[in-house]
Design a protein around this motif. Sequence first.
Motif, mmCIF file in Angstrom:
data_model
loop_
_atom_site.group_PDB
_atom_site.id
_atom_site.type_symbol
_atom_site.label_atom_id
_atom_site.label_comp_id
_atom_site.label_asym_id
_atom_site.label_seq_id
_atom_site.Cartn_x
_atom_site.Cartn_y
_atom_site.Cartn_z
ATOM 1 N N SER A 1 0.753 -2.591 2.571
ATOM 2 C CA SER A 1 0.361 -3.858 1.945
ATOM 3 C C SER A 1 -1.122 -3.977 1.616
ATOM 4 O O SER A 1 -1.524 -4.945 0.972
ATOM 5 N N SER B 1 -2.918 -0.108 11.383
ATOM 6 C CA SER B 1 -1.486 0.157 11.165
ATOM 7 C C SER B 1 -1.054 1.456 11.847
ATOM 8 O O SER B 1 0.104 1.585 12.278
ATOM 9 N N TYR C 1 4.494 -0.064 9.343
ATOM 10 C CA TYR C 1 4.771 0.377 7.975
ATOM 11 C C TYR C 1 4.414 -0.716 6.962
ATOM 12 O O TYR C 1 3.866 -0.432 5.889
ATOM 13 N N ILE C 2 4.724 -1.947 7.303
ATOM 14 C CA ILE C 2 4.400 -3.059 6.392
ATOM 15 C C ILE C 2 2.888 -3.173 6.203
ATOM 16 O O ILE C 2 2.396 -3.331 5.075
ATOM 17 N N THR D 1 6.465 -3.185 11.685
ATOM 18 C CA THR D 1 5.221 -3.904 11.393
ATOM 19 C C THR D 1 4.133 -2.956 10.914
ATOM 20 O O THR D 1 3.379 -3.258 9.980
#
Length: 396
Positions: free
Chosen positions: A370, A380, A365-366, A363
Amino acid sequence: MSSPSENRLLLLSEFGDATLSAYGASLNTNDNPESISRNVLERNILRKLDFRTAYLVLIYILNQMDRHNAAAARLRGFEEDLGMRGKQFNTLISSLYIGYLFTQTPSNLILTHIAKPSLYLSSCVSLWGLLTTFIGISTNYYQALFLRFLIGFLEATFYPGTVYLLSRWYKREELGYRAAFFTAGIGVSNVFGSLFASGILATMEGVLGYAAWRWLFLIEGYLTVFVGVCGMFILPDFPSGSARWLTPAEHALARKRMEEDSEGHGAAEPTSSGRFSDVLSLVKDRRVWLVGTALCCCNTSLSFNMFFPTLVATMGYSPTISLLLCAPPWVVSTITAIIVARHSDATRERFGHTAFALSMSITGYILAMSTMNITVRYLSLFVLAQSQVSNGVLLT
């Protein structure tokens, strides 16, 4: 209510006559050996052992600080002063892991034949600390590269050696919690390492004619040398050896605990014969390859740690503020690691706890990929830092 003779028979069946006699000798004359329960002895063992193995956490914190100080030094002219170009900084960072990769298994094989692992591990700690100080006085890229390459061979002895040492003292249901405290050194080092580095880099520029990044290597290196020397007198040896910090009965029970824990899982004490055959049997075991692959993936997911100050610096803050902002994500990660490992020990379940931590990492890394929103990007980093939670549980 059991009679004294029945209590004595129970103790004899658990510990043996020699153990009971030894424990009776260690008590005051007014104490009754039959009234001492195994639970009391075990609590004493764990309390004393936890006190000594806690020193391993301090060493691991310094280990991580020494490993990642190049990332902090990069913010204050480390690359420019040593004339690095292109991807030379990445090569410098990676060079440590060449020796690290090839030394871990031979080091642990050697460790099984050493009577005093406290001396072996502490000596390696002091030596890599000394080499770290030499980076602080290096004058070009190739000197720093060679020194970091050598540090990898010495650092490789500590982490696997510590995990092995802990597994020789703690039972399976006790190990995850302790391993979490140990691996939490990653998070703690990122908290205090960043604060420590920010203080040195902000105040030591030009002192005695040295750049601040040189003082970072010199101070952290000498601190590691000192802690390594002290470790020779603090760290425990194997339960099969001497343990003057335990009473005779506690020492005997410590060995018995490992025998009980290993029932159905092989010998509690490694033998000095057949070392190559042991390695060969591991190579043929598919479970070793599966766990090794999983650990490789977990460590890869933690590779961002090497560039954590750089990731924060991309948000546009000053070097000092960037280093200070590195601390909060690792505080949260350390707390999570201890809670998850404690729950894993209590439930005797590993896979679900590992998968939970890795899903958090994915999660993170996403989120990082993004958006360019500063708030979300910093959030993050909190989620990414949960990667270290999986390492402790999986390794246990």
